[in-house]
Design a protein around this motif. Structure first.
Motif, PDB file in Angstrom:
ATOM      1  N   GLU A 168       0.815  -1.214   0.000  1.00  0.00           N
ATOM      2  CA  GLU A 168       0.000   0.000   0.000  1.00  0.00           C
ATOM      3  C   GLU A 168       0.849   1.266   0.000  1.00  0.00           C
ATOM      4  O   GLU A 168       0.506   2.250  -0.662  1.00  0.00           O
ATOM      5  CB  GLU A 168      -0.906   0.024   1.235  1.00  0.00           C
ATOM      6  CG  GLU A 168      -1.854  -1.150   1.340  1.00  0.00           C
ATOM      7  CD  GLU A 168      -2.568  -1.148   2.668  1.00  0.00           C
ATOM      8  OE1 GLU A 168      -3.598  -0.464   2.804  1.00  0.00           O
ATOM      9  OE2 GLU A 168      -2.073  -1.835   3.600  1.00  0.00           O
ATOM     10  N   LEU A 169       1.926   1.251   0.774  1.00  0.00           N
ATOM     11  CA  LEU A 169       2.766   2.439   0.943  1.00  0.00           C
ATOM     12  C   LEU A 169       4.176   2.127   0.472  1.00  0.00           C
ATOM     13  O   LEU A 169       4.751   1.104   0.855  1.00  0.00           O
ATOM     14  CB  LEU A 169       2.791   2.859   2.414  1.00  0.00           C
ATOM     15  CG  LEU A 169       3.783   3.948   2.809  1.00  0.00           C
ATOM     16  CD1 LEU A 169       3.475   5.272   2.111  1.00  0.00           C
ATOM     17  CD2 LEU A 169       3.791   4.143   4.338  1.00  0.00           C
ATOM     18  N   VAL A 170       4.736   3.018  -0.335  1.00  0.00           N
ATOM     19  CA  VAL A 170       6.107   2.893  -0.812  1.00  0.00           C
ATOM     20  C   VAL A 170       6.917   4.052  -0.254  1.00  0.00           C
ATOM     21  O   VAL A 170       6.541   5.216  -0.414  1.00  0.00           O
ATOM     22  CB  VAL A 170       6.150   2.897  -2.354  1.00  0.00           C
ATOM     23  CG1 VAL A 170       7.577   2.998  -2.853  1.00  0.00           C
ATOM     24  CG2 VAL A 170       5.485   1.647  -2.906  1.00  0.00           C
ATOM     25  N   ASP A 187      11.112  10.205 -10.747  1.00  0.00           N
ATOM     26  CA  ASP A 187      10.731   9.053 -11.580  1.00  0.00           C
ATOM     27  C   ASP A 187      10.111   7.928 -10.751  1.00  0.00           C
ATOM     28  O   ASP A 187       9.088   7.339 -11.143  1.00  0.00           O
ATOM     29  CB  ASP A 187      11.951   8.516 -12.338  1.00  0.00           C
ATOM     30  CG  ASP A 187      12.386   9.439 -13.470  1.00  0.00           C
ATOM     31  OD1 ASP A 187      11.549  10.225 -13.945  1.00  0.00           O
ATOM     32  OD2 ASP A 187      13.566   9.370 -13.870  1.00  0.00           O
ATOM     33  N   TYR A 188      10.711   7.610  -9.621  1.00  0.00           N
ATOM     34  CA  TYR A 188      10.212   6.509  -8.808  1.00  0.00           C
ATOM     35  C   TYR A 188       8.882   6.863  -8.147  1.00  0.00           C
ATOM     36  O   TYR A 188       7.983   6.009  -8.057  1.00  0.00           O
ATOM     37  CB  TYR A 188      11.244   6.118  -7.747  1.00  0.00           C
ATOM     38  CG  TYR A 188      12.303   5.154  -8.254  1.00  0.00           C
ATOM     39  CD1 TYR A 188      12.450   3.897  -7.685  1.00  0.00           C
ATOM     40  CD2 TYR A 188      13.154   5.497  -9.300  1.00  0.00           C
ATOM     41  CE1 TYR A 188      13.416   3.001  -8.135  1.00  0.00           C
ATOM     42  CE2 TYR A 188      14.119   4.624  -9.766  1.00  0.00           C
ATOM     43  CZ  TYR A 188      14.245   3.374  -9.185  1.00  0.00           C
ATOM     44  OH  TYR A 188      15.191   2.502  -9.642  1.00  0.00           O
ATOM     45  N   ALA A 189       8.746   8.111  -7.692  1.00  0.00           N
ATOM     46  CA  ALA A 189       7.473   8.520  -7.090  1.00  0.00           C
ATOM     47  C   ALA A 189       6.350   8.482  -8.120  1.00  0.00           C
ATOM     48  O   ALA A 189       5.227   8.049  -7.830  1.00  0.00           O
ATOM     49  CB  ALA A 189       7.600   9.917  -6.498  1.00  0.00           C
ATOM     50  N   ALA A 194       5.315   4.885  -8.720  1.00  0.00           N
ATOM     51  CA  ALA A 194       4.578   4.331  -7.584  1.00  0.00           C
ATOM     52  C   ALA A 194       3.152   4.865  -7.533  1.00  0.00           C
ATOM     53  O   ALA A 194       2.196   4.121  -7.273  1.00  0.00           O
ATOM     54  CB  ALA A 194       5.315   4.635  -6.283  1.00  0.00           C
ATOM     55  N   LEU A 195       2.981   6.151  -7.785  1.00  0.00           N
ATOM     56  CA  LEU A 195       1.642   6.741  -7.786  1.00  0.00           C
ATOM     57  C   LEU A 195       0.790   6.153  -8.906  1.00  0.00           C
ATOM     58  O   LEU A 195      -0.388   5.834  -8.713  1.00  0.00           O
ATOM     59  CB  LEU A 195       1.735   8.259  -7.926  1.00  0.00           C
ATOM     60  CG  LEU A 195       2.278   9.011  -6.706  1.00  0.00           C
ATOM     61  CD1 LEU A 195       2.581  10.465  -7.064  1.00  0.00           C
ATOM     62  CD2 LEU A 195       1.281   8.951  -5.547  1.00  0.00           C
ATOM     63  N   LEU A 196       1.374   6.002 -10.079  1.00  0.00           N
ATOM     64  CA  LEU A 196       0.641   5.422 -11.198  1.00  0.00           C
ATOM     65  C   LEU A 196       0.259   3.967 -10.932  1.00  0.00           C
ATOM     66  O   LEU A 196      -0.725   3.460 -11.488  1.00  0.00           O
ATOM     67  CB  LEU A 196       1.470   5.524 -12.481  1.00  0.00           C
ATOM     68  CG  LEU A 196       1.595   6.932 -13.077  1.00  0.00           C
ATOM     69  CD1 LEU A 196       2.610   6.940 -14.221  1.00  0.00           C
ATOM     70  CD2 LEU A 196       0.234   7.439 -13.566  1.00  0.00           C
ATOM     71  N   VAL A 209       8.456  10.281   0.059  1.00  0.00           N
ATOM     72  CA  VAL A 209       9.708  10.565  -0.623  1.00  0.00           C
ATOM     73  C   VAL A 209      10.687  11.151   0.393  1.00  0.00           C
ATOM     74  O   VAL A 209      10.347  12.082   1.125  1.00  0.00           O
ATOM     75  CB  VAL A 209       9.512  11.570  -1.778  1.00  0.00           C
ATOM     76  CG1 VAL A 209      10.812  11.763  -2.557  1.00  0.00           C
ATOM     77  CG2 VAL A 209       8.398  11.122  -2.708  1.00  0.00           C
ATOM     78  N   GLU A 210      11.890  10.604   0.446  1.00  0.00           N
ATOM     79  CA  GLU A 210      12.939  11.209   1.265  1.00  0.00           C
ATOM     80  C   GLU A 210      13.169  12.638   0.786  1.00  0.00           C
ATOM     81  O   GLU A 210      13.040  12.940  -0.403  1.00  0.00           O
ATOM     82  CB  GLU A 210      14.224  10.379   1.142  1.00  0.00           C
ATOM     83  CG  GLU A 210      15.444  10.942   1.842  1.00  0.00           C
ATOM     84  CD  GLU A 210      15.275  11.092   3.345  1.00  0.00           C
ATOM     85  OE1 GLU A 210      14.927  12.221   3.772  1.00  0.00           O
ATOM     86  OE2 GLU A 210      15.493  10.117   4.083  1.00  0.00           O
TER      87      GLU A 210
END
Length: 345
Positions: A65-67, A78-80, A83-85, A92-93
């Motif tokens: 559920e949470l990344v 890019d990673y966020a 993950a949202l998509l 995010v740090e």
């Protein structure tokens, strides 16, 4: 309450020391997966977690559920976005992104996906900052007219870390400066202007290792300073109002506890030693020691849990985090053009 099934992406120093101990300590958060190029290391330190070497493979897991992204700055956007998509909530740090345009895009995407998005500005939960915040809120300083926050260190040698490379998002303004900017935003809101001097001082340095920012407000100047060549740290905070001045030295102890493999379960967690308490000076030379409030980085993840499960506000608004990036951008422009940059423009 059903636990929030969580994955940590990145298992370097930050992932191991600053995120994993908190994620495993907070009730209602279940750290179940870690993405790392060293799966054997993950298994040795977190035997209850499933290691992944592929971020894309992790995102296919419906139970996640949470990344939490603990990655180099250049990868945050890019990673966020991925993950949202994929329908995941995201932490995010800090710093949020490298540009405010990237931050704005992620905010809009999170709203479209109806996912929670936050940025890990953990130093909102430092003992000393919470104390400064309380002194201002309770009017013990009066109307604040001068505010100084220092991040001075003595690290003369270049170690070749990604933060020291000549690349977007590198340097201590994006690293330490982002903390100071976020704290100033919490206390005073968005400034009217930014004036900055950025330097590359150390031998063989390629990224900014010295910053001096002046954030301009109607009746207050906020000075944020940091460098890597100070053999004496100087005051951590020095805040003056028309009723008094508060000065404190040293850094919050939580980071050292985490580096020593401790965490929120320790009895002294979030407690600043009496010798490190700051001093409040009034109209006479004699000062009074002020007991530091108890800090707690775990409160970030407690709030993130409540945001996901109960619809509470996220611990750090991504719009606040975007303002931090806007100010960093303004600081680089101010330094480049040797002028004051007004944020309304």
């Amino acid at each position: 309450m059903k636990s929030v099934i969580t994955a940590l992406v990145g298992f370097g120093v930050s992932g191991q020391n600053f995120h994993a101990p908190l994620l495993t300590a907070v009730d209602g958060i279940q750290l179940s997966a870690v993405v790392s190029s060293k799966p054997e290391l993950v298994s040795s330190k977190l035997p209850d977690c499933t290691p992944y070497t592929s971020f894309d493979e992790l995102l296919k897991q419906p139970e996640i559920e949470l990344v939490v992204l603990s990655l180099p700055n250049t990868l945050h956007y890019d990673y966020a976005k991925k993950a949202l998509l994929a329908g995941k909530h995201v932490v995010v740090e800090k710093p949020f992104t490298i540009t405010s345009a990237e931050a704005k895009e992620l905010i809009l995407l999170a709203e479209q996906q109806d996912r929670k998005l936050s940025v890990y500005h953990n130093r909102r939960f430092d003992c000393d900052f919470l104390t400064v915040q309380d002194l201002i809120k309770t009017d013990r300083l009066g109307k604040v007219h001068s505010y100084l926050c220092n991040y001075n260190r003595y690290r003369p040698d270049i170690k070749g870390l990604w933060r020291e490379q000549d690349a977007p998002g590198s340097g201590i303004l994006y690293d330490l400066g982002a903390h100071g900017i976020d704290q100033a935003l919490c206390l005073f809101g968005t400034p009217l202007s930014v004036q900055a001097k950025l330097r590359v001082q150390r031998k063989d340095a390629k990224a900014v290792d010295h910053f001096h920012l002046v954030l301009g407000y109607d009746n207050c100047d906020v000075v944020l300073h940091g460098n890597c060549l100070s053999t004496e740290q100087g005051p951590r905070f020095q805040v003056s109002g028309d009723k008094g001045t508060y000065i404190t030295y040293g850094m919050d102890p939580q980071e050292d506890v985490l580096k020593a493999s401790g965490g929120p379960e320790d009895l002294t967690w979030g407690v600043e030693a009496e010798d490190d308490w700051g001093t409040l000076y009034g109209t006479t030379p004699e000062g009074t020691k002020v007991p530091s409030l108890i800090g707690g980085y775990e409160r970030f993840y407690e709030a993130m849990r409540d945001a996901i499960r109960e619809g509470a506000p996220v611990p750090v608004s991504p719009r606040d985090a975007m303002q931090t990036i806007r100010i960093i951008e303004a600081a680089y422009l101010s330094d480049k053009e040797t002028r004051t940059v007004f944020l309304k423009d």
